[in-house]
Design a protein around this motif. Structure first.
Motif, PDB file in Angstrom:
ATOM      1  N   GLU A 120       0.821  -1.194   0.065  1.00  0.00           N
ATOM      2  CA  GLU A 120      -0.021  -0.104  -0.082  1.00  0.00           C
ATOM      3  C   GLU A 120       0.955   1.138   0.058  1.00  0.00           C
ATOM      4  OE1 GLU A 120      -3.533   2.042   2.489  1.00  0.00           O
ATOM      5  OE2 GLU A 120      -2.735   0.180   3.237  1.00  0.00           O
ATOM      6  N   TYR A 121       2.145   1.226   0.747  1.00  0.00           N
ATOM      7  CA  TYR A 121       2.840   2.398   0.768  1.00  0.00           C
ATOM      8  C   TYR A 121       4.327   2.087   0.638  1.00  0.00           C
ATOM      9  CZ  TYR A 121      -1.259   4.828   2.523  1.00  0.00           C
ATOM     10  OH  TYR A 121      -2.390   5.631   2.748  1.00  0.00           O
ATOM     11  N   TRP A 122       5.105   1.289   1.718  1.00  0.00           N
ATOM     12  CA  TRP A 122       6.372   1.344   1.482  1.00  0.00           C
ATOM     13  C   TRP A 122       6.809  -0.230   1.322  1.00  0.00           C
ATOM     14  CZ3 TRP A 122       9.479   5.446   1.788  1.00  0.00           C
ATOM     15  CH2 TRP A 122       8.873   6.612   2.149  1.00  0.00           C
ATOM     16  N   PRO A 123       7.853  -0.468   0.946  1.00  0.00           N
ATOM     17  CA  PRO A 123       8.294  -1.718   0.696  1.00  0.00           C
ATOM     18  C   PRO A 123       9.058  -2.127   2.172  1.00  0.00           C
ATOM     19  CG  PRO A 123       9.436  -0.589  -1.193  1.00  0.00           C
ATOM     20  CD  PRO A 123       8.618   0.471  -0.142  1.00  0.00           C
ATOM     21  N   THR A 124       8.980  -3.571   2.299  1.00  0.00           N
ATOM     22  CA  THR A 124       9.410  -3.888   3.866  1.00  0.00           C
ATOM     23  C   THR A 124      10.923  -4.219   3.852  1.00  0.00           C
ATOM     24  OG1 THR A 124       8.757  -6.158   3.318  1.00  0.00           O
ATOM     25  CG2 THR A 124       7.341  -4.763   4.750  1.00  0.00           C
ATOM     26  N   ASN A 125      11.441  -4.220   2.501  1.00  0.00           N
ATOM     27  CA  ASN A 125      12.760  -4.408   2.289  1.00  0.00           C
ATOM     28  C   ASN A 125      13.638  -3.524   1.317  1.00  0.00           C
ATOM     29  OD1 ASN A 125      15.314  -5.991   2.512  1.00  0.00           O
ATOM     30  ND2 ASN A 125      14.715  -7.497   1.006  1.00  0.00           N
ATOM     31  N   PRO A 126      14.530  -2.824   1.563  1.00  0.00           N
ATOM     32  CA  PRO A 126      15.298  -2.882   2.781  1.00  0.00           C
ATOM     33  C   PRO A 126      14.463  -2.405   3.934  1.00  0.00           C
ATOM     34  CG  PRO A 126      16.662  -1.798   1.031  1.00  0.00           C
ATOM     35  CD  PRO A 126      15.206  -2.018   0.612  1.00  0.00           C
ATOM     36  N   PRO A 127      14.704  -2.922   5.262  1.00  0.00           N
ATOM     37  CA  PRO A 127      14.000  -2.549   6.447  1.00  0.00           C
ATOM     38  C   PRO A 127      13.963  -0.855   6.836  1.00  0.00           C
ATOM     39  CG  PRO A 127      15.780  -3.936   6.874  1.00  0.00           C
ATOM     40  CD  PRO A 127      15.693  -3.978   5.763  1.00  0.00           C
ATOM     41  N   LYS A 128      15.286  -0.195   6.304  1.00  0.00           N
ATOM     42  CA  LYS A 128      15.605   0.900   6.936  1.00  0.00           C
ATOM     43  C   LYS A 128      15.293   2.136   5.667  1.00  0.00           C
ATOM     44  CE  LYS A 128      18.834  -0.171  10.456  1.00  0.00           C
ATOM     45  NZ  LYS A 128      20.203   0.166  10.715  1.00  0.00           N
ATOM     46  N   LEU A 129      14.481   1.590   4.731  1.00  0.00           N
ATOM     47  CA  LEU A 129      14.426   2.416   3.499  1.00  0.00           C
ATOM     48  C   LEU A 129      13.545   3.514   3.975  1.00  0.00           C
ATOM     49  CD1 LEU A 129      14.609   2.647   0.374  1.00  0.00           C
ATOM     50  CD2 LEU A 129      12.579   1.469  -0.079  1.00  0.00           C
ATOM     51  N   LYS A 130      12.305   3.246   4.553  1.00  0.00           N
ATOM     52  CA  LYS A 130      11.377   4.324   4.828  1.00  0.00           C
ATOM     53  C   LYS A 130      12.088   5.585   5.768  1.00  0.00           C
ATOM     54  CE  LYS A 130       6.635   5.114   7.268  1.00  0.00           C
ATOM     55  NZ  LYS A 130       7.161   5.864   8.245  1.00  0.00           N
ATOM     56  N   ASP A 131      12.849   4.907   6.787  1.00  0.00           N
ATOM     57  CA  ASP A 131      13.446   5.877   7.524  1.00  0.00           C
ATOM     58  C   ASP A 131      14.480   6.845   6.971  1.00  0.00           C
ATOM     59  OD1 ASP A 131      11.659   5.050   9.747  1.00  0.00           O
ATOM     60  OD2 ASP A 131      13.362   3.840  10.437  1.00  0.00           O
ATOM     61  N   ALA A 132      15.280   6.003   6.045  1.00  0.00           N
ATOM     62  CA  ALA A 132      16.364   6.915   5.077  1.00  0.00           C
ATOM     63  C   ALA A 132      15.556   7.877   4.291  1.00  0.00           C
ATOM     64  CB  ALA A 132      17.080   5.874   4.291  1.00  0.00           C
ATOM     65  N   ILE A 133      14.747   7.652   3.519  1.00  0.00           N
ATOM     66  CA  ILE A 133      13.780   8.348   2.782  1.00  0.00           C
ATOM     67  C   ILE A 133      13.251   9.575   3.489  1.00  0.00           C
ATOM     68  CG2 ILE A 133      12.042   8.644   1.231  1.00  0.00           C
ATOM     69  CD1 ILE A 133      12.757   6.063  -0.214  1.00  0.00           C
ATOM     70  N   GLU A 134      12.702   9.312   4.716  1.00  0.00           N
ATOM     71  CA  GLU A 134      11.862  10.440   5.380  1.00  0.00           C
ATOM     72  C   GLU A 134      12.832  11.409   5.794  1.00  0.00           C
ATOM     73  OE1 GLU A 134       9.347   8.371   7.978  1.00  0.00           O
ATOM     74  OE2 GLU A 134       7.623   8.741   6.516  1.00  0.00           O
TER      75      GLU A 134
END
Length: 289
Positions: A120-134
């Motif tokens: 729906e929103y973010w891939p779960t892999n790599p696990p830190k992708l969301k934090d890195a982008i935000e």
């Protein structure tokens, strides 16, 4: 892959049409020498390249923040004559930049079957992708607002003028992967174009050529190394009306070339056409001009 808050990640086969092909890495893995005919750019559409990277204006953001008048003049000239400049001393920590590069690179290295999964929103892999982008996007937003303030000053307005016109800054991030190409002189990653955003902040690999800037009429895909670039598009809300600023209209000849138009309508119309130079600005021109 669509991501939250307008973020996108895409693998791109170099093409004059800027089309997105989901299995680009798989195609390159099968053959490093094969390039589909429809990705080869016509001779007339290829840029006339010359090594001008050392001439691109460099703007020190810390000097601008310190209200250095000479640096503000440099910014003004860079916008008038180049429409492009490098930013130094922007305050974004090297750790944040490297983390962004490393995690997005890890994403593109995933097996094709993993990358094509849509969440729906973010891939779960790599696990830190969301934090890195935000984290990276938050810092880019800060830099963008600072630049908008200095651009306002360079045009003789109050520092908050351009930012206020946006109502609230919208931000979209697109991360592109450009594979190696056996014909770098005949294939473009994207056709010649100007972005429709207010400003675009681009981060790319430091030691890999690929970006072309058109200046005075005159690096594409790379033959030996893949390239990743992160483009942050800073723009106003869709219902914001845009038109020539009074400060930019010659008082001796007050004829306006462009009409007032909602940014959302302007963006929608520009996306209907092929990316080609500044052709999208024609959508906002007055018919009598």
């Amino acid at each position: 892959m669509e991501m939250e808050n307008g973020n996108q990640m895409s693998e791109q086969v170099p093409t004059s049409r800027s089309s997105v092909v989901a299995n680009v890495q798989e195609m390159v893995r099968r053959s490093t020498s094969y390039v589909p005919e429809n990705y080869i750019t016509n001779q007339d559409d290829r840029p006339n390249c010359s090594p001008v990277s050392s001439d691109v204006p460099v703007i020190d953001l810390s000097l601008l923040d310190g209200r250095n008048e000479e640096e503000l003049k440099k910014l003004d000239l860079a916008c008038k004559h180049w429409g492009f400049f490098q930013v130094t001393n922007h305050g974004v920590a090297e750790e944040i930049l490297n983390n962004m590069k490393d995690t997005t690179s890890s994403f593109f290295k995933l097996p094709f079957e993993d990358k094509k999964k849509k969440l729906e929103y973010w891939p779960t892999n790599p696990p830190k992708l969301k934090d890195a982008i935000e984290t990276y996007s938050s810092e880019v937003n800060r830099v963008a607002k600072s630049l908008l303030g200095h651009l306002s000053l360079s045009m003789g307005m109050e520092k908050e003028a351009l930012l206020a016109m946006h109502k609230e800054v919208m931000q979209s991030l697109r991360v592109n992967y450009y594979p190696t190409c056996s014909m770098p002189d005949r294939v473009l990653g994207a056709s010649l174009h100007s972005d429709t955003s207010s400003i675009t902040i681009l981060m790319q690999d430091d030691d890999i050529t690929g970006l072309h800037i058109r200046h005075d009429g005159g690096a594409v895909t790379n033959k030996t190394t893949a390239r990743i670039s992160s483009a942050s598009f800073i723009m106003p809300y869709h219902d914001v009306e845009i038109e020539p600023l009074d400060q930019m209209v010659d008082p001796q000849n007050p004829l306006k070339i462009y009409k007032k138009i909602k940014y959302g309508d302007y963006l929608k119309e520009s996306l209907k056409e092929k990316l080609e130079g500044k052709a999208h600005t024609m959508k906002a021109k007055l018919e009598t001009v």
